[in-house]
Design an enzyme around this catalytic site. Structure first.
Site, short mmCIF file in Angstrom:
data_model
loop_
_atom_site.label_atom_id
_atom_site.label_comp_id
_atom_site.label_asym_id
_atom_site.label_seq_id
_atom_site.Cartn_x
_atom_site.Cartn_y
_atom_site.Cartn_z
N LYS A 93 -6.01 -8.74 -0.88
CA LYS A 93 -5.75 -7.36 -0.47
C LYS A 93 -6.92 -6.92 0.40
O LYS A 93 -8.09 -7.07 0.01
CB LYS A 93 -5.66 -6.47 -1.73
CG LYS A 93 -5.34 -5.03 -1.42
CD LYS A 93 -3.85 -4.81 -1.29
CE LYS A 93 -3.49 -3.54 -0.54
NZ LYS A 93 -3.49 -3.67 0.93
N GLN A 114 -14.75 -7.14 0.15
CA GLN A 114 -13.50 -6.67 -0.44
C GLN A 114 -13.26 -7.26 -1.83
O GLN A 114 -12.72 -6.59 -2.71
CB GLN A 114 -12.35 -7.06 0.51
CG GLN A 114 -11.07 -6.28 0.29
CD GLN A 114 -11.09 -4.91 0.96
OE1 GLN A 114 -11.42 -4.80 2.10
NE2 GLN A 114 -10.72 -3.89 0.22
N LYS A 117 -15.34 -5.09 -4.22
CA LYS A 117 -14.82 -3.72 -4.22
C LYS A 117 -13.52 -3.66 -5.02
O LYS A 117 -13.35 -2.79 -5.88
CB LYS A 117 -14.57 -3.30 -2.77
CG LYS A 117 -14.02 -1.91 -2.60
CD LYS A 117 -13.59 -1.66 -1.17
CE LYS A 117 -14.74 -1.97 -0.22
NZ LYS A 117 -14.41 -1.58 1.17
N LYS A 129 -9.14 -10.12 4.26
CA LYS A 129 -9.31 -9.22 5.40
C LYS A 129 -8.79 -9.94 6.64
O LYS A 129 -8.75 -11.17 6.66
CB LYS A 129 -10.79 -8.86 5.59
CG LYS A 129 -11.05 -7.60 6.39
CD LYS A 129 -10.95 -6.33 5.58
CE LYS A 129 -11.06 -5.11 6.45
NZ LYS A 129 -11.19 -3.87 5.68
N GLY A 168 -4.53 -1.05 6.83
CA GLY A 168 -5.24 -0.70 8.06
C GLY A 168 -6.75 -0.83 7.91
O GLY A 168 -7.28 -1.09 6.84
N ASP A 169 -7.43 -0.69 9.03
CA ASP A 169 -8.89 -0.61 9.10
C ASP A 169 -9.16 -0.06 10.50
O ASP A 169 -8.27 0.58 11.10
CB ASP A 169 -9.53 -1.99 8.88
CG ASP A 169 -11.05 -1.93 8.69
OD1 ASP A 169 -11.51 -1.59 7.59
OD2 ASP A 169 -11.80 -2.19 9.65
N THR A 213 -9.54 7.01 1.56
CA THR A 213 -10.89 6.46 1.67
C THR A 213 -11.90 7.59 1.84
O THR A 213 -12.94 7.63 1.17
CB THR A 213 -10.98 5.44 2.83
OG1 THR A 213 -9.90 4.52 2.70
CG2 THR A 213 -12.30 4.71 2.83
N ASN A 244 -10.15 7.66 10.74
CA ASN A 244 -9.45 7.96 9.50
C ASN A 244 -10.40 8.35 8.37
O ASN A 244 -10.23 9.40 7.72
CB ASN A 244 -8.60 6.74 9.11
CG ASN A 244 -8.00 6.89 7.73
OD1 ASN A 244 -8.56 6.43 6.74
ND2 ASN A 244 -6.88 7.57 7.64
N SER A 381 -4.13 2.04 -2.14
CA SER A 381 -3.20 1.00 -1.71
C SER A 381 -2.57 0.33 -2.93
O SER A 381 -1.38 0.02 -2.94
CB SER A 381 -3.92 -0.06 -0.87
OG SER A 381 -4.01 0.35 0.47
#
Ligand code: NAP
Length: 449
Positions: A93, A114, A117, A129, A168-169, A213, A244, A381
């Site tokens: 993820k 990630q 996290k 990622k 997204g990122d 976020t 964002n 998410s």
């Protein structure tokens, strides 16, 4: 960089030798290993079973060609990446980044971060990622759509709701997720909502995912303030970025009684002493897809725009770096501390350099790392995946309450773990160790795979 525990030297040396030139990846690995000394002393099983060495090697790295046709009829070729880093806790993820600076080392640093996290959220998600060196700036909506379709034409075979779930990122927001999901659906002939998160609200998305976020970073900071008997009320805040994460961090700070007096983009920063006008910022960035200079022009006398420059020179109580990696350097940290800043919380991934983190810590500024402070995005998410799996959709209020609760949990887990391993008050040690232990224990349980 600081000194690692000697048991971890060979691990880091191996990472350097196997991944030459990937400096951001080296930095993110070093940052985690730096916290693990007391863990490997207490639990030799982690080094004996090579769990840490295995964690540093992605399970799978996919690099692919993305050919597409621009508006002038020319064939363009970009490079696509997906690094499926660790699936001990659940499907891979992590987001997709479209930015010209993207190369394997950036994707691996983001994927590595990630893992910890996602583990820290306590939810069933592994780490991954991806992205591309495609630059969406200046591209028409048609070009962005054709690029996304070409990207998904290769990526689709590697992802799935039980395998790998991108989001997204930087450079990938709701519009791009829509084009990606549309192409996935077309190729597979499956309405598999759980394959991507960050979807639109009418086609499988979750309330609060867009805001998550930024809101989560502010909720985390609120917990840091609460732990010292304070609140956002009356605080001056500086946010970097205006995408964002930055936008919704600004929104939540204002809702909690603080004032965001400055924000930035890659061309400069804006100072607006009466508080950033969020409606205008959204109009400029989300609707017109314009620059911050346009914000200053439309806002008039109250706001000033500085080309380039350092947003960290604007005095504040709290700084929230929400743009990109290594954007806050040692000198910025010194200036922030000198101007009275007492908390720096990372909305972006690794925005503070190791030297900046050291300078902040030495100056007594509380530092909250992105692994903990920006985990609200991926946590929401995971809430989107839960809703997709049960074909349900929750209200905004319920979802936001879940997010706030998750951020409180992460905050408290960081402090308890930091205490337990001899670094009381260190959010860095707490986040790295708590994130590591959950994923490492799962890896031990699953055998050598
Ligand atoms: P975004 O919407 O694309 O916004 C990125 C912002 O950062 C823009 O204002 C951009 O300015 C600025 N920026 C990007 N690269 C820059 C550079 N090299 N120098 C200076 N400014 C730069 O992206 P986002 O989703 O907000 O992501 C921001 C950060 O949060 C990233 O580190 C990302 O990995 C992290 N993050 C995002 C999420 C999420 O859910 N989106 C979750 C966790 C962490 P320009 O417009 O001028 O390029």
């Amino acid at each position: 960089m600081g000194q690692l525990d000697e048991k971890l030297h060979p691990v880091y040396a191996e990472v350097l030798a196997r991944n030459p030139g990937e400096t951001e990846f080296h930095q993110s690995v070093h940052e985690v290993l730096d916290s693990l000394g007391p863990v490997v002393t207490k639990h030799p099983e982690y080094t004996d079973s090579a769990v840490i060495r295995r964690l540093c090697e992605p399970e799978r790295q996919i690099i692919f060609r993305v050919p597409w046709v621009d508006d002038a009829g020319n064939v363009q070729i970009n490079r696509g990446f997906r690094v499926e880093f660790n699936s001990a806790l659940g499907p891979y993820k992590g987001g997709l980044r479209f930015h010209p600076s993207v190369y394997l080392g950036i994707v691996k640093f983001l994927g590595f971060e990630q893992i910890f996290k996602n583990s820290l959220t306590g939810m069933p998600i592994g780490g991954g990622k991806g992205g591309s060196d495609f630059d969406p700036k200046g591209r028409s909506a048609g070009e962005v759509m054709r690029f996304c379709q070409a990207f998904m034409t290769e990526l689709y075979r590697h992802i799935g709701e039980y395998t790998d779930v991108p989001a997204g990122d930087i450079g990938v927001g709701g519009r791009e997720v829509g084009y990606l999901f549309g192409q996935y659906k077309r190729i597979t002939n499956r309405y598999e909502s759980g394959v991507l998160t960050g979807k639109g609200l009418t086609w499988g998305g979750s309330q609060v995912r867009t805001e998550a976020t930024g809101y989560g970073t502010v909720f985390f900071t609120q917990e840091v303030l609460r732990a010292r008997g304070a609140s956002f009320d009356g605080k001056r805040v500086v946010v970097s970025g205006s995408g964002n994460v930055a936008t919704y961090a600004i929104e939540k700070v204002h809702q909690l009684g603080g004032t965001v007096v400055a924000c930035s983009d890659s061309s400069g920063f804006v100072v607006d002493e009466s508080g950033i006008d969020l409606a205008l910022l959204k109009e400029v960035k989300e609707v017109r897809r314009g620059r911050l200079a346009d914000y200053a022009e439309l806002r008039g006398a109250g706001a000033s725009h500085t080309e380039r420059g350092r947003v960290w020179e604007v005095p504040c109580d709290i700084a929230l770096p929400c743009a990109t990696q290594n954007e806050l350097e040692e000198q910025d940290a010194v200036v922030l501390a000198r101007n009275g800043c007492t908390i720096v919380a990372e909305g972006a991934n690794m925005p503070c350099t190791p030297e900046a983190v050291r300078a902040l810590t030495e100056a007594g500024v509380t530092f909250a790392p992105g692994k903990a402070a920006n985990a609200g995005g991926v946590a929401t998410s995971a809430l989107e995946m839960q809703q997709n799996a049960s074909r349900d959709s929750w209200t905004f209020e319920h979802t936001e309450e879940r997010l706030a609760e998750i951020m409180r949990g992460i905050h408290d887990r960081c402090l308890t773990t930091a205490d337990e391993y001899g670094s009381p008050g260190s959010y860095v040690a707490g986040a790295n160790i708590a994130g590591f232990i959950r994923v490492a224990d799962a890896m031990l349980a699953l055998g050598v795979i």
